[in-house]
Design a protein around this motif. Structure first.
Motif, PDB file in Angstrom:
ATOM      1  N   GLN A 185      22.159 -68.615 -36.906  1.00  0.00           N
ATOM      2  CA  GLN A 185      22.783 -68.699 -35.816  1.00  0.00           C
ATOM      3  C   GLN A 185      22.517 -67.504 -35.467  1.00  0.00           C
ATOM      4  OE1 GLN A 185      25.780 -71.443 -38.078  1.00  0.00           O
ATOM      5  NE2 GLN A 185      25.087 -73.293 -36.632  1.00  0.00           N
ATOM      6  N   ARG A 186      23.154 -66.646 -36.017  1.00  0.00           N
ATOM      7  CA  ARG A 186      23.640 -65.124 -35.195  1.00  0.00           C
ATOM      8  C   ARG A 186      22.745 -64.689 -34.366  1.00  0.00           C
ATOM      9  NH1 ARG A 186      25.772 -64.499 -40.222  1.00  0.00           N
ATOM     10  NH2 ARG A 186      28.535 -64.574 -40.695  1.00  0.00           N
ATOM     11  N   GLN A 187      21.857 -65.498 -35.047  1.00  0.00           N
ATOM     12  CA  GLN A 187      20.224 -64.150 -34.842  1.00  0.00           C
ATOM     13  C   GLN A 187      19.545 -65.234 -32.994  1.00  0.00           C
ATOM     14  OE1 GLN A 187      18.332 -62.033 -34.572  1.00  0.00           O
ATOM     15  NE2 GLN A 187      16.911 -62.394 -33.471  1.00  0.00           N
ATOM     16  N   ALA A 188      19.779 -66.144 -33.235  1.00  0.00           N
ATOM     17  CA  ALA A 188      19.910 -67.593 -31.996  1.00  0.00           C
ATOM     18  C   ALA A 188      21.294 -67.171 -30.754  1.00  0.00           C
ATOM     19  CB  ALA A 188      20.270 -68.771 -32.527  1.00  0.00           C
ATOM     20  N   LEU A 189      21.940 -66.624 -30.900  1.00  0.00           N
ATOM     21  CA  LEU A 189      23.474 -66.320 -29.493  1.00  0.00           C
ATOM     22  C   LEU A 189      22.802 -64.716 -29.771  1.00  0.00           C
ATOM     23  CD1 LEU A 189      26.445 -67.769 -32.077  1.00  0.00           C
ATOM     24  CD2 LEU A 189      25.717 -68.129 -29.712  1.00  0.00           C
ATOM     25  N   ALA A 190      22.865 -63.982 -30.677  1.00  0.00           N
ATOM     26  CA  ALA A 190      22.247 -62.780 -29.918  1.00  0.00           C
ATOM     27  C   ALA A 190      21.280 -62.780 -28.957  1.00  0.00           C
ATOM     28  CB  ALA A 190      21.837 -61.693 -31.781  1.00  0.00           C
ATOM     29  N   GLU A 191      20.029 -63.646 -28.928  1.00  0.00           N
ATOM     30  CA  GLU A 191      19.099 -63.675 -28.027  1.00  0.00           C
ATOM     31  C   GLU A 191      19.446 -64.554 -27.043  1.00  0.00           C
ATOM     32  OE1 GLU A 191      16.044 -65.409 -30.349  1.00  0.00           O
ATOM     33  OE2 GLU A 191      14.912 -63.692 -31.704  1.00  0.00           O
TER      34      GLU A 191
END
Length: 589
Positions: free
Chosen positions: A75-81
């Motif tokens: 989820q953190r990665q999806a938000l960062a992208e």
């Protein structure tokens, strides 16, 4: 093409857990925050954070005060992208995303209680924040409620600086903003939703906090002895508007259209009759001669009203709205916890005598008890609003010439219920009093205009609403009161302020219509923003669109339309006036 829409993360389990502890889930106010700026945000379920396609439809996403371990790595990665691709991520005391926000954690200030001021802040950023200060009130402090994260900057810019409750700098940012690729990450180190909800709605009134012998709405104020001339929450909400504007989000203006254009301010007029026979018609006739709508709050005494049904009808012809002044002073011992039966008996008496239900009430002496209970009891009887939130923290019974924002705001707002009712929003509006018997000195019976001028100037500067409260008995008895109203109109005209004038009932209906308005299918492409918009308001409403420059044009339903461009609060805004109903709008630059 880029989609433009706003959302807030909504995890029902977080609400249920807070309510099970007997606590409010303060982030429930996120819906109200975005509605107040006209952005109409939608609730996003947690599972959508795993779905890049769901995020791709958003331009802004607000997060609550999540613990550091709430989000998964995916989820953190999806938000960062998503942020890097152009999204705006707004955190409200959110943990676990410090790298995206560009901060390092450095501890926290523990909140002293759900209605206690925990810290203060000052705007520092010259593009987004400091232009929101009124020129006559530069560098004003705002307040926070609840826990505050202590962070240091690690790539982000400071938007506001954090102070303690005494105004001493803590050498930390209170609000930060970081550019991330094509997007932005903004961190409020405190819970903005909690802060705005707590200050505006106030604490439960269970005792005489302001010791004057009565339970009154002033006992719910939490700003203490701080200057009530500062609109503590309005400034923070206006900053939120400026931040969301970074995405190009179209919004619905807080004021209705005026003669096919954007208004500068909205003034709504009303006052209490104190059961003095004859004063009501004198005041109604006076206001009608000035072309002003007005509300007369009619008070029962010994089970009777002093306004006849004939006078009631004549006031309506004057565009005066009769309503109910709830009387729990005569023959009651105080401090008084009035009951549902006490309150509803007076509403039913009014309905029996006049054949209709009042739209917006006021309590004699501005009494209140409990938290939302009086609002709930009134709504059960069909009442839609109340005008008993006072402008000052001065505990006087009958003050004069006071102007301010002791509940932090000049704007109407809806109440939210407590944890026993899952923090649902009550379909009932609070209308703050902003200018109380302003512009004159009653004892000297002469004008004293500076506080009134300030209230008018503030309303025009922030393009907001302002309740002008004048008792019919004062309009009847004091030439200086009448002169003050005339001077207010003269000053508005001299300043060139395009003013909408309403009664309390009219602004109730406007605020309900604005709340029900929608913006959908917004998208940006080829130096333009297009969107569908709907608001059911007969005299029209205004779409406001952040634009990058002064040169722009607009179409409504494919036809060329006049639009006004203003440079305000640090950026350009295009205002497109619309007739009531649904429209397709395109703004180009």
């Amino acid at each position: 093409m880029r989609a433009i829409s706003t959302a807030y993360l909504w995890d029902e389990s977080l609400l249920e857990a807070a309510n099970a502890r007997g606590e409010n889930y303060w982030f429930a106010w996120a819906h109200d925050l975005f509605e107040s700026i006209g952005a109409q945000a939608v609730a996003l379920p947690p599972e959508a954070l795993h779905n890049p396609a769901a995020l791709a439809h958003l331009s802004t996403l607000a997060l609550p005060g999540l613990h550091a371990d709430y989000l998964t790595d995916d989820q953190r990665q999806a938000l960062a992208e998503w942020v890097h691709a152009g999204g705006l991520l707004i955190g409200m005391a959110t943990e676990g995303l410090d790298e995206i926000f560009g901060v390092d954690s450095d501890g926290r200030i523990a909140g002293l209680g759900p209605w206690e001021i925990s810290a203060a802040l000052r705007f520092t950023d010259g593009d987004l924040a400091t232009p929101l200060y009124h020129p006559d009130m530069p560098d004003q402090e705002m307040l926070t409620v609840g826990d505050v994260r202590l962070v240091t900057l690690d790539g982000a810019d400071q938007i506001a600086a954090l102070n303690d409750t005494e105004g001493v700098s803590l050498g930390r940012p209170a609000i930060t903003l970081r550019r991330v690729g094509e997007g932005y990450a903004c961190l409020f180190t405190f819970d903005l939703a909690h802060t705005v909800w707590a200050i505006q709605q106030g604490r439960p009134i269970e005792g005489d906090w302001v010791p004057d012998g009565y339970l009154r709405s002033s006992d719910g104020m939490i700003v203490g002895d701080r200057d009530p001339a500062v609109p503590f929450t309005d400034l923070l909400v206006n900053l939120l508007r400026n931040i969301v504007a970074l995405t190009g989000q179209p919004m619905i203006h807080q004021l209705p259209a005026l003669d096919g254009a954007c208004a500068d301010a909205l003034f709504f007029w009303g006052g209490d009759d104190e059961a003095l026979a004859g004063a009501q018609m004198v005041a109604s006739d006076f206001m009608a001669e000035r072309g002003l709508p007005y509300q007369v709050n009619i008070m029962p005494r010994d089970g009777q009203f002093t306004v006849s049904t004939e006078e009631f009808a004549r006031m309506r012809e004057n565009r005066t709205e009769p309503s109910l002044h709830l009387n729990f002073i005569d023959d009651y011992e105080h401090p008084l916890h009035f009951t549902r039966e006490d309150l509803q008996a007076q509403v039913r008496l009014y309905r029996e005598v006049y054949g209709e239900t009042p739209v917006c009430t006021v309590f004699h002496y501005l009494l209140w008890c409990g938290w939302t209970e009086p609002a709930q009891w009134l709504r059960e009887e069909g009442v839609l609003a109340d005008n008993s939130r006072f402008c000052s923290n001065v505990p006087a019974i009958n003050p004069l010439n006071l102007c301010g924002y002791a509940y932090g705001t000049s704007l109407p707002f809806f109440f939210r219920l407590g944890p026993d009712a899952a923090n649902e929003r009550l379909d009932f509006i609070a209308q703050p009093i902003n200018a109380y018997e302003s512009g004159y000195d009653r004892e000297a019976n002469q004008l004293a205009v500076e506080p009134m001028y300030r209230a008018i100037d503030n309303a025009a500067f922030w393009h907001t609403t302002c309740n002008m409260f004048y008792h019919p008995v004062c309009i009847n008895a004091y030439s200086s009161c009448r002169d003050a109203i005339d001077e207010a109109l003269r000053y508005i005209d001299e300043r060139g302020i395009r003013a909408v004038h309403m009664s309390n009932a009219e602004i109730t209906f406007w605020w309900r219509a604005r709340s029900a308005a929608t913006i959908s299918h917004a998208r940006e492409e080829a130096a333009s923003v297009s969107f569908a918009i709907e608001c059911d308001w007969d005299t029209g409403y205004v779409a406001t669109v952040p634009v990058p420059c002064e040169a722009m044009s607009a179409t409504i339903n494919g036809e060329h339309a006049q639009a006004e461009v203003r440079h305000e609060y640090g950026r350009w805004w295009a205002h497109v006036a619309l007739a009531g109903g649904s429209h397709e709008v395109v703004v180009r630059w």
